[in-house]
Design a protein around this motif. Structure first.
Motif, short mmCIF file in Angstrom:
data_model
loop_
_atom_site.label_atom_id
_atom_site.label_comp_id
_atom_site.label_asym_id
_atom_site.label_seq_id
_atom_site.Cartn_x
_atom_site.Cartn_y
_atom_site.Cartn_z
N GLN A 59 46.07 16.00 -18.79
CA GLN A 59 46.45 16.60 -17.52
C GLN A 59 47.67 17.50 -17.71
OE1 GLN A 59 47.30 13.73 -14.47
NE2 GLN A 59 47.67 15.25 -12.91
N LEU A 60 48.62 17.06 -18.51
CA LEU A 60 49.82 17.87 -18.78
C LEU A 60 49.44 19.14 -19.52
CD1 LEU A 60 52.90 17.98 -18.57
CD2 LEU A 60 53.00 16.79 -20.76
N ARG A 100 46.52 20.72 -19.34
CA ARG A 100 45.85 21.62 -18.40
C ARG A 100 46.86 22.27 -17.45
NH1 ARG A 100 41.50 17.90 -15.88
NH2 ARG A 100 42.77 16.38 -16.89
N GLU A 101 47.82 21.45 -17.00
CA GLU A 101 48.83 22.01 -16.10
C GLU A 101 49.70 23.02 -16.84
OE1 GLU A 101 50.96 18.79 -14.23
OE2 GLU A 101 49.21 18.16 -13.11
N HIS A 112 47.64 26.07 -17.03
CA HIS A 112 47.61 26.67 -15.71
C HIS A 112 48.95 27.38 -15.42
CE1 HIS A 112 46.39 27.22 -11.59
NE2 HIS A 112 47.49 26.60 -11.15
N ALA A 113 50.03 26.72 -15.83
CA ALA A 113 51.35 27.33 -15.63
C ALA A 113 51.47 28.59 -16.48
CB ALA A 113 52.45 26.33 -16.00
#
Length: 127
Positions: free
Chosen positions: A111-112, A114-115, A118-119
């Motif tokens: 999740q980190l 992907r974030e 995304h960031a």
């Protein structure tokens, strides 16, 4: 002569009675010897039975001691087995919890990541 005949008859009667008494004495002696022999045999058998009884009592005492020792060992091993079982269950539960935490860590890392991606995209879009 009548007195002489009377004495002879009395002597014959006396001799007959003496013979009967001797026969009774011999029969009594035979019975006594038989009874004494039977008594001696029974006395010997009684002593033998007493010795065997004492031997059996000692063997029973020894076996009872061995049984008690074995039961104590069984109880000790059962207690040890229960403790080891509880420790194994606790270790298994700990391993399950560790696996859950590792899976959660992987999920959080994903999740980190992907974030982060995304960031990065957002950052690229802003620049």
């Amino acid at each position: 002569m009548a007195l002489f005949d009377s004495i002879n008859i009395a002597q014959v009667d006396f001799d007959g009675e003496v013979s009967k008494l001797r026969a009774q004495i011999d029969e009594s002696r035979t019975q006594y010897l038989f009874l004494q022999s039977a008594f001696d045999a029974l006395s010997h058998e009684h002593e033998s039975c007493k010795a065997e009884l004492e031997s059996l009592k000692q063997a029973h005492k020894n076996q009872q001691h061995q049984l008690n020792t074995a039961l104590e060992k069984v109880n000790s091993l059962q207690d040890q087995l229960m403790e080891e079982g509880a420790a194994a269950r606790a270790q298994a539960e700990t391993q399950v919890r560790l696996i859950e935490l590792l899976e959660r860590e992987e999920m959080l890392k994903e999740q980190l990541r992907r974030e982060g991606e995304h960031a990065d995209r957002l950052d690229m879009n802003l620049t």
